[in-house]
Each structure stands twice: as structure tokens, then as C-alpha cells.
Design an enzyme around this catalytic site. Sequence first.
Site, PDB file in Angstrom:
ATOM      1  N   LYS A   1      -3.522   3.016   1.142  1.00 19.39           N
ATOM      2  CA  LYS A   1      -4.155   1.786   0.661  1.00 19.39           C
ATOM      3  C   LYS A   1      -5.630   1.713   1.042  1.00 19.39           C
ATOM      4  O   LYS A   1      -6.310   0.749   0.689  1.00 19.39           O
ATOM      5  CB  LYS A   1      -3.390   0.568   1.168  1.00 19.39           C
ATOM      6  CG  LYS A   1      -1.987   0.496   0.566  1.00 19.39           C
ATOM      7  CD  LYS A   1      -1.243  -0.768   0.918  1.00 19.39           C
ATOM      8  CE  LYS A   1       0.138  -0.743   0.280  1.00 19.39           C
ATOM      9  NZ  LYS A   1       0.925  -1.969   0.541  1.00 19.39           N
TER      10      LYS A   1
ATOM     11  N   ASP B   1      -0.810  -6.629  10.786  1.00 21.91           N
ATOM     12  CA  ASP B   1      -0.583  -5.714   9.668  1.00 21.91           C
ATOM     13  C   ASP B   1      -1.866  -5.667   8.848  1.00 21.91           C
ATOM     14  O   ASP B   1      -2.165  -6.570   8.069  1.00 21.91           O
ATOM     15  CB  ASP B   1       0.591  -6.222   8.824  1.00 21.91           C
ATOM     16  CG  ASP B   1       0.822  -5.377   7.575  1.00 21.91           C
ATOM     17  OD1 ASP B   1       0.139  -4.361   7.400  1.00 21.91           O
ATOM     18  OD2 ASP B   1       1.704  -5.752   6.776  1.00 21.91           O
TER      19      ASP B   1
ATOM     20  N   HIS C   1       4.602  -9.410   4.088  1.00 21.99           N
ATOM     21  CA  HIS C   1       5.288  -8.364   3.348  1.00 21.99           C
ATOM     22  C   HIS C   1       6.633  -8.114   4.032  1.00 21.99           C
ATOM     23  O   HIS C   1       6.782  -8.317   5.233  1.00 21.99           O
ATOM     24  CB  HIS C   1       4.417  -7.102   3.389  1.00 21.99           C
ATOM     25  CG  HIS C   1       4.877  -5.985   2.520  1.00 21.99           C
ATOM     26  ND1 HIS C   1       5.912  -5.148   2.879  1.00 21.99           N
ATOM     27  CD2 HIS C   1       4.423  -5.530   1.320  1.00 21.99           C
ATOM     28  CE1 HIS C   1       6.088  -4.231   1.948  1.00 21.99           C
ATOM     29  NE2 HIS C   1       5.204  -4.441   0.979  1.00 21.99           N
TER      30      HIS C   1
ATOM     31  N   GLN D   1      -3.611  -4.265   4.033  1.00 25.01           N
ATOM     32  CA  GLN D   1      -4.368  -4.757   2.885  1.00 25.01           C
ATOM     33  C   GLN D   1      -5.845  -4.991   3.190  1.00 25.01           C
ATOM     34  O   GLN D   1      -6.603  -5.298   2.284  1.00 25.01           O
ATOM     35  CB  GLN D   1      -3.750  -6.062   2.370  1.00 25.01           C
ATOM     36  CG  GLN D   1      -2.408  -5.891   1.715  1.00 25.01           C
ATOM     37  CD  GLN D   1      -2.442  -5.043   0.461  1.00 25.01           C
ATOM     38  OE1 GLN D   1      -3.493  -4.842  -0.145  1.00 25.01           O
ATOM     39  NE2 GLN D   1      -1.301  -4.510   0.070  1.00 25.01           N
TER      40      GLN D   1
ATOM     41  N   CYS E   1       7.207  -7.433  -2.727  1.00 25.74           N
ATOM     42  CA  CYS E   1       7.872  -7.304  -1.415  1.00 25.74           C
ATOM     43  C   CYS E   1       7.567  -8.518  -0.534  1.00 25.74           C
ATOM     44  O   CYS E   1       7.363  -8.385   0.683  1.00 25.74           O
ATOM     45  CB  CYS E   1       7.462  -6.009  -0.720  1.00 25.74           C
ATOM     46  SG  CYS E   1       7.976  -4.525  -1.589  1.00 25.74           S
TER      47      CYS E   1
END
Length: 407
Positions: free
Chosen positions: A222, A196, A120, A199, A362
Site C-alpha cells: 500500500k 495501524d 479494518h 493507509q 473489510c
Amino acid sequence: MTEINSLWRGDFPQLRADTALHYLDSAATALKPDAVLEACTRAMGREYGPIHRGLYPAAERATDAYEDARGTVSAFLGAGVDDLLIFTRSATESINVVATGWLEPRLAPGDEVWVSVMEHHANYLPWQRACARTGATLRVLPLSDASGFDFESMPTVTPAVKMIALTAVSNVLGEAPPIAAVCEQASAVGAAVLVDAAQSVGHQTTAFDALGCDFLVASGHKMLGPTGVGVLLGRRAALEQIEPLLVGGGMVDQATLATPAWAALPARLEAGSPNLVGAVGMAAAARYLESAGRDAVAEHVAQLSAHARSALSAIDGVTVYGMASPSSGHGIVSFNLDDVHPHDVGQIAGEQGVAIRAGHHCCQPLMQALGVDATARASFALYNDTADVDALVAAVASVKDLFGSMP
């Protein structure tokens, strides 16, 4: 195929209010269950007060709620007592804190920072800027072919590498790199790893200690929590080396006319009035996911993803992106329909009550690697069921019929 029913759908007021809504955009932001809304309302109303700034009962209760939330979210992410969780405004801010306050002072020409092409923009642009400022080299690990990413072919990590920043789950391909194996290789040469997890945390177990990474970031919204709150989780020794990105109230022990003395962690990285509602809401989301059973949620999302991937692939003219035999358990299915722009697919699906994302997500470097400008994307959460997948497939089929009938 066995019917995949959601055990949790009734806990989400937006779905109760609009029974015709097929919400398949959880990778952008997830819906909120009653438990999170109630926790946020309680924090803003009956339990509100200034955090770490008052000696009266209301302020002390608010402070306790905030610090309890820190412990809850830290445990949810699998962190032990030697790790520390910092509340931020987002996963994006968390990455910027590390890139600017920790990595940049350690970079020099000849050093390298590695990212995957799947990242991202939030896990790409901060590292790109850090390298541009210092003369270091940003190395983008490529796709193995036109359809997926092969982490098995990742080059050997050398001592020149100072940081490897990887997504836990791609928000386009739905793929999950072998983070623990990358961390082991990086650790052997002293390279840091940032994960990261934005997600992944909403539908799979995250074990910070077991992964062996140095930093992990996530967003509240999220994982069923509120917007405006994220976390930076890291090893205490690494966090203590970060130069604060924001300075001001609450993060300084002594503000003098000379050199200030920063407060101890976590305060030194949490400038300004803390976000009580965001922290409490994120903790409520963590408790909700724990009570649902993260293994059960992961299995549910995996079945829906596999069903959607198979059904969409059966439509003539649809390309589904990802490896040829991907692990389909990560809730994300990106696709395109021949000769139809993804924005048209998304708009027409939306008119039929099917909410999906269309665009570059993104992830423009990844789009360039795939040879497309954009994709349509369906993303699943625990509140979805087979009816949502069937509605998606019917919507895509109707788009195909509509454009196929045009002269």
C-alpha cells in the site's frame, strides 16, 4: 480550479502501458514505480542468496541488502535506535503477532481493549479473539453521528485498558484520529497503543517516535512496494516480551529435546527464510517516496481528495461519507448513489476505465454504523491527477443517468 497534474505518473509502467486507465484503488493496493520493480528484479537476480545462512559472498551480499532494507524502512517510519523493526508478511500478520504473542498473556476478566468502529477487520478481529479467549472486554468506540467519528468525545482511558488499537487513517472515511493525544492519555495509565498505519504511510510522514505509540504496523504493497511484506515496529522492551507466533528455522539459538532458547531480536520474530525481495522492494518504495518529498505527496493527494469530494457531492443523489468538515488530505473518498448498489457503480465505472472499489472494505462494523451494506470508494496516490477525478465524476454521472432512465 487549478489543474492538479501528477509529477510522478510517468514513473509507473502500468500507467504508461494503459494511458486510458484511471486507477483509483490505491487504498486496496498501490501501483509500483520503476524503482521498486528494478530493486525487486535485482534482489531476485544478481543479488540473491540465503540471508543469515551462508558465509560466501553471495549470501553475505543478500544479508547486507536485507539488513540495509530494515534500516531504511525503520528510518522512513521515524524510528530511533531504541526501536526495532520486524519484517512480517503483512500488517495483518503484524497485528496478530501482538494480539496473540504479547496481549493475550496479559489479559484477564475485567481488562479492556479499545478499538474504534472505523477499524479494518485486521485491526478488529485479532483483538476480539484475544478478548474472547481471556474473558476481557472489547470496547468499540462508536461514531459520533451518522457521518463521522468524533475522537474528542473519546472516554477517559482508565487503568483497566490494556490496549488501544487505532487506524492512522480510516480506509473508508479517510479520517485521521489524533494518535499522539491518545498515546499520551494511554501512557499515563500504562495502556499500550498499536497504530495501524497501512493507509497512511504511502502519502504522509509517519513519525513513530513522535507519536509515542508502543507498536506500529504497515504493509509494503500500500506504499508502492511489493505484496507479501509488512512490518511490525515496536519498542524493544515490548518486542522482547512477545511470545513468537511462528517457530522454526532462524528464530532459535538452541533447539533441544527440552526447552528451546529463542534467538535475540529481530530473529526471534522472523521465523523461516526471510523475504529478501519483499524487504528490498519495500525499502525501494520508501526511498522513492522520500525522493518525491512526502510533504509534496501529501499536498497533492489532499488536493485531489478535496476536488473529488466536492465534485461528487455536487451530483444529486450522491452521499459522501465522513465528517461534515473533514480533513480531506488522506486520499480516500467513499460515497453512494441513491438506489444504485455500489457494485453496479464499480462495475460500470470499470467499464469506462475508472478503477474504484465497491464493497464493505473489510469494515463491516463501520458499515453497520453508517447504516449501509457497502460503499463505493475512490482512493488516490501520487500518480493520480485531475483527469482521474474528472473521469470518476463522469462515470458516476453516467451511472445516475443509466439507472434514472430505467423504467
